[in-house]
Design an enzyme around this catalytic site. Sequence first.
Site, mmCIF file in Angstrom:
data_model
loop_
_atom_site.group_PDB
_atom_site.id
_atom_site.type_symbol
_atom_site.label_atom_id
_atom_site.label_comp_id
_atom_site.label_asym_id
_atom_site.label_seq_id
_atom_site.Cartn_x
_atom_site.Cartn_y
_atom_site.Cartn_z
ATOM 1 N N ASP A 130 0.815 -1.208 0.000
ATOM 2 C CA ASP A 130 0.000 0.000 0.000
ATOM 3 C C ASP A 130 0.855 1.267 0.000
ATOM 4 O O ASP A 130 2.086 1.214 0.097
ATOM 5 C CB ASP A 130 -0.917 0.009 1.230
ATOM 6 C CG ASP A 130 -2.003 -1.039 1.136
ATOM 7 O OD1 ASP A 130 -2.482 -1.282 0.015
ATOM 8 O OD2 ASP A 130 -2.355 -1.632 2.168
ATOM 9 N N TYR A 241 7.369 -9.941 6.606
ATOM 10 C CA TYR A 241 7.222 -8.502 6.809
ATOM 11 C C TYR A 241 7.900 -8.093 8.110
ATOM 12 O O TYR A 241 7.889 -8.848 9.093
ATOM 13 C CB TYR A 241 5.738 -8.114 6.873
ATOM 14 C CG TYR A 241 5.082 -7.996 5.521
ATOM 15 C CD1 TYR A 241 5.068 -6.792 4.831
ATOM 16 C CD2 TYR A 241 4.479 -9.100 4.923
ATOM 17 C CE1 TYR A 241 4.469 -6.680 3.587
ATOM 18 C CE2 TYR A 241 3.870 -9.001 3.681
ATOM 19 C CZ TYR A 241 3.867 -7.792 3.022
ATOM 20 O OH TYR A 241 3.276 -7.689 1.796
#
Length: 507
Positions: A130, A241
């Site tokens: 994003d 992540y």
Amino acid sequence: MEANLFTQDELTEMTKQELIDKYLLLQTQHLKLKNNHTCKPLSKTEIMINKFKPRKTKRRKQKSRELDFLHCNYRYVAFKVAYLGWDYNGLQENGDLPDTIEGVLKEALRQVKLVGRDLPVRFTKCGRTDKGVSGFVQVMSLMVRTQHSDGPHVVKWKDCMQEDNDTESDCGNGKQVAQTNVQVTKDINTTTATCEPNKECKEFDYVMMLNQVLPAEIRILGWTPVDESFSARWQCTQRVYHYYFPRGKLDVKKMNNAAQLLCGTHDYRNFCKLNVANCRVFIRRIDEFSIKPVKESSLSESYSLYYAVISASGFLYHQVRQMMTILFLIGSGREDSSLISHLLDVESCPSRPAYDLSPAYPLVLFNSVYESMKWNLDRCTAARLLMHFQTYWSELAIKTCMVRELIAMLENGSETTLTGSVGGFMGVSDSESSTIKDLSSKICQQSPAHGVNYQFLKQPCSLQHKTYKKVVDRQKCKSFEEQLEAFERKRQHSPTNSEQDTKRSCV
């Protein structure tokens, strides 16, 4: 004085001075509008194009030879891409939205003439990040020009112009197009091809070519030939992540213990943003979720940095940032770890309570794991790449050090006399502190968060509200079943719109 529209009769009745005043006002407003248009900041893509425009010279103009992309040879390759996405609008190219990682990368491919502007190419990527999110190992595959004339995975454009309907996107405008039906010699049971199909012909240095034109925040770290059936998204076996944050007053031990409840196979619909058009299965398996310190011993405990490591084969949309919000609520003492068990029980909690996302900029796709993937990188290009990020780091590190010294100077200053009251700032009421150091200590004691992460946690932990409302008591979002029913009802009324598939990969 405002500029209005006047009729001819009104202008005729005005005096000379009134007409002059009207003209000067219109002239001022015209210049203002012109300056606003001229001062509009350029996008990253526009800066890149302007930087590498051919310079005008006084030499005799020579007719430039246009490259005929239809008669070039192509090969399938995968690029390992790193980007610092803080100033970008996400990875995915999205219409006219400027400054996307994919859009800038595609324009760079055109600039160095590795792809044609209007020819369809097979483009896949590991996952969509994003706005504001970074990536250290984002893998993208596509079809680019090659110097080789034959060999495994080399495509002859002039012999294969027939198209089918399997392409994910094209490099010209980001829209869904048909994939070229190519006839390619395959290596049996392999995902990657040999680096040199024709050893007598040296391949383009793809990494060097692209890094010369890409903005400073984006770099290619390596490339490898791949089979034409390779998909960067579906053949990724593990995604890792990292999420970085300052400790402040957070109880990181409590956060780490709570994170273990999120490991394993669960239905994570209450930890993501539902998108029933593209995702209807919310069961995922998280293999690791742990909180670790960043090793910087020179920082005090409150200023020390930590990061979360989250490893899984795949994630749902906004899943990482929403899980971090819950952990921040637990680490700040506003919620108990039992909240995680409650949200994972979709039978007793079918609808997600409303809670905010954690900030995007600390999140990075740290690693993408593929089986038998070996990357190629020229030694000289690797040295330049290393120096590039070392320079980038040194500038940020110096600025960070300077700000830290400024904070220390403020806290240790004894010449300043404090007056008045804090007035409830950061939830603190104090009118007795004589020095900034004492004031800092009282703020740390009374405020729900330390100054280093107060703004960071303000939105996800609802620090701006005087009274905190527990997550389980908040208004519920629409359940999956309710959203699915509304989606199906809308699709029946507008079938053409509902059939458009954005093919959005979850992050």
